[in-house]
Write a protein that holds these residues in place. Sequence first.
Motif, PDB file in Angstrom:
ATOM      1  N   ALA A  83       0.830  -1.206   0.000  1.00  0.00           N
ATOM      2  CA  ALA A  83       0.000   0.000   0.000  1.00  0.00           C
ATOM      3  C   ALA A  83       0.864   1.256   0.000  1.00  0.00           C
ATOM      4  O   ALA A  83       0.575   2.225  -0.708  1.00  0.00           O
ATOM      5  N   VAL A  84       1.927   1.253   0.784  1.00  0.00           N
ATOM      6  CA  VAL A  84       2.831   2.413   0.829  1.00  0.00           C
ATOM      7  C   VAL A  84       3.489   2.621  -0.535  1.00  0.00           C
ATOM      8  O   VAL A  84       3.585   3.743  -1.038  1.00  0.00           O
ATOM      9  N   LEU A  85       3.962   1.543  -1.154  1.00  0.00           N
ATOM     10  CA  LEU A  85       4.615   1.654  -2.459  1.00  0.00           C
ATOM     11  C   LEU A  85       3.653   2.191  -3.520  1.00  0.00           C
ATOM     12  O   LEU A  85       4.060   2.910  -4.440  1.00  0.00           O
ATOM     13  N   ALA A  86       2.376   1.814  -3.404  1.00  0.00           N
ATOM     14  CA  ALA A  86       1.393   2.276  -4.381  1.00  0.00           C
ATOM     15  C   ALA A  86       0.903   3.692  -4.078  1.00  0.00           C
ATOM     16  O   ALA A  86       0.137   4.259  -4.860  1.00  0.00           O
ATOM     17  N   GLY A  87       1.309   4.255  -2.943  1.00  0.00           N
ATOM     18  CA  GLY A  87       0.903   5.622  -2.604  1.00  0.00           C
ATOM     19  C   GLY A  87      -0.498   5.730  -2.039  1.00  0.00           C
ATOM     20  O   GLY A  87      -1.095   6.820  -2.067  1.00  0.00           O
ATOM     21  N   HIS A  88      -1.050   4.639  -1.507  1.00  0.00           N
ATOM     22  CA  HIS A  88      -2.397   4.697  -0.955  1.00  0.00           C
ATOM     23  C   HIS A  88      -2.389   5.354   0.426  1.00  0.00           C
ATOM     24  O   HIS A  88      -1.372   5.342   1.135  1.00  0.00           O
ATOM     25  N   ARG A  89      -3.529   5.859   0.805  1.00  0.00           N
ATOM     26  CA  ARG A  89      -3.655   6.582   2.073  1.00  0.00           C
ATOM     27  C   ARG A  89      -4.158   5.691   3.204  1.00  0.00           C
ATOM     28  O   ARG A  89      -4.016   6.037   4.363  1.00  0.00           O
ATOM     29  N   GLU A  90      -4.780   4.557   2.869  1.00  0.00           N
ATOM     30  CA  GLU A  90      -5.292   3.692   3.923  1.00  0.00           C
ATOM     31  C   GLU A  90      -5.341   2.247   3.446  1.00  0.00           C
ATOM     32  O   GLU A  90      -5.264   1.964   2.247  1.00  0.00           O
ATOM     33  N   LEU A  91      -5.490   1.343   4.412  1.00  0.00           N
ATOM     34  CA  LEU A  91      -5.591  -0.092   4.146  1.00  0.00           C
ATOM     35  C   LEU A  91      -6.705  -0.660   5.017  1.00  0.00           C
ATOM     36  O   LEU A  91      -6.736  -0.425   6.229  1.00  0.00           O
ATOM     37  N   ARG A  92      -7.617  -1.400   4.384  1.00  0.00           N
ATOM     38  CA  ARG A  92      -8.715  -2.028   5.118  1.00  0.00           C
ATOM     39  C   ARG A  92      -8.322  -3.465   5.441  1.00  0.00           C
ATOM     40  O   ARG A  92      -8.014  -4.252   4.547  1.00  0.00           O
TER      41      ARG A  92
ATOM     42  N   GLU B 213      -4.858   4.082   8.656  1.00  0.00           N
ATOM     43  CA  GLU B 213      -4.490   5.271   7.888  1.00  0.00           C
ATOM     44  C   GLU B 213      -2.980   5.322   7.803  1.00  0.00           C
ATOM     45  O   GLU B 213      -2.278   5.235   8.826  1.00  0.00           O
ATOM     46  N   LEU B 214      -2.476   5.489   6.609  1.00  0.00           N
ATOM     47  CA  LEU B 214      -1.035   5.395   6.378  1.00  0.00           C
ATOM     48  C   LEU B 214      -0.383   6.768   6.486  1.00  0.00           C
ATOM     49  O   LEU B 214      -0.995   7.800   6.222  1.00  0.00           O
ATOM     50  N   ARG B 215       0.889   6.764   6.858  1.00  0.00           N
ATOM     51  CA  ARG B 215       1.606   8.026   6.992  1.00  0.00           C
ATOM     52  C   ARG B 215       1.960   8.579   5.611  1.00  0.00           C
ATOM     53  O   ARG B 215       2.195   7.859   4.680  1.00  0.00           O
TER      54      ARG B 215
END
Length: 443
Positions: A389-398, A441-443
């Motif tokens: 998710a971080v590599l793809a630039g997403h803001r959150e993970l369910r 929620e990702l940093r």
Amino acid sequence: KAVGLAATMAASGLDVCAAEGSVLPFVRLLFADIGDAQSIADHLSTFAVRLARMDAMSRAAATDTLCLLDEIGSGTDPDEGAALARALLERLGERGAWAVATTHLGSLKTLAGERPEVVNASMEMDAVRLEPRYRFLVGVPGGSYGLVTARRLGLDAPVLARAEELAGEEGRSLAGLVSALTEQLAQARAEREETRRALEAAAARLAELDRLESEQEERVAERQKRRLEEIRALESQARGLLREVRREASLSASEREPERLRALGEKVREIERAGDQVREAMKPRDPELAPESLAAGAKVLHKGLGIVARIVEPPDADGTVVLARGAWRIRSQVSELRRATAESGENEGKREPVVSVEADTDNAAWEVDVRGFAVEEAVDAVDRALDRAVLAGHRELRVIHGVGKGVLREVLARHLRGHPQVAREHLGQVGEGGRGVTVAELR
């Protein structure tokens, strides 16, 4: 003469003209009664000379004695000569001596059937053309072919007819029997030779198949070696990439460079594609799934997940099936399934943790389903999903963990709160899955 020459050469330490593996007994004394040694000066007839030689053989016969007798019993009345010859051969047999005797006396040919130490033998003749075949036949008495030869040479017909009459039916029957037996042996030898050639060809073919099998095993081993080298190279690249991902994860959102993230994401995909190719090359050919193997309730092995699951809904028109394992369900294609063997059934529940990550291209939301996972498997799956998710630039993970007793939810919540890539976490709201989902929620 050939036997005597071979025996004396062997006793003298010379090479013998014989097939490899042939065996000759050691001969201390050799007697030969060959040729005519009559002497007018000594008042000796042919028969007298032969008697003297036969007497010497009889007195000296022993296990290391070889006696060679050509036309034994000839030179006198046939009946008396046959009686003397029989007596001498019996004496030599009793003393254990070796002997080779040639004769045209028919009464001596029956001796082999009466004495176990005596064996008949003959040189093969073509009964039709009356030509020698130069083969030594053990166990077959020879025929004289006297009347046949006389007829072929055109002997006066009345004389030939009278001779055949005097020979009697029994003599003619014996000659015919010997001739037929000789022909049968010749045919059996030809068939045996053909069988031998076939066996040699089969042995050569078997050796060739063994060689091809060995070469195939070597090629397989070489391919496996190359695959292992490729896997090690991929592992090295993955470790380096993981270090870069962790460095990026330690940066704040404002410090991250989109181009850098996209480059890392592309590297991840390249390694995944290379890994898929290596795994596909190393896979054995999957057993075909029969239609009855895809019925509801049947167990199958999911190749991608490496687990045995139960079919809940059989394939639809698009080849999609619904599988169940524990508390979770998954949709899959028939091409991803193979027959569950006893071996795969034994390994059920011992698989490596598998992340099931699905990208929603509409709202760029990511989710990982860990329902039915053990705690350690679920934590590992969530960590890998966070990296992606971080590599793809997403803001959150369910994170879908289900409701249950809440043990897995609490463990994952604590883990997410201490994770460097997670800013905060909360239970799913209405429309997000409620208490069965935790949103990170990702940093």
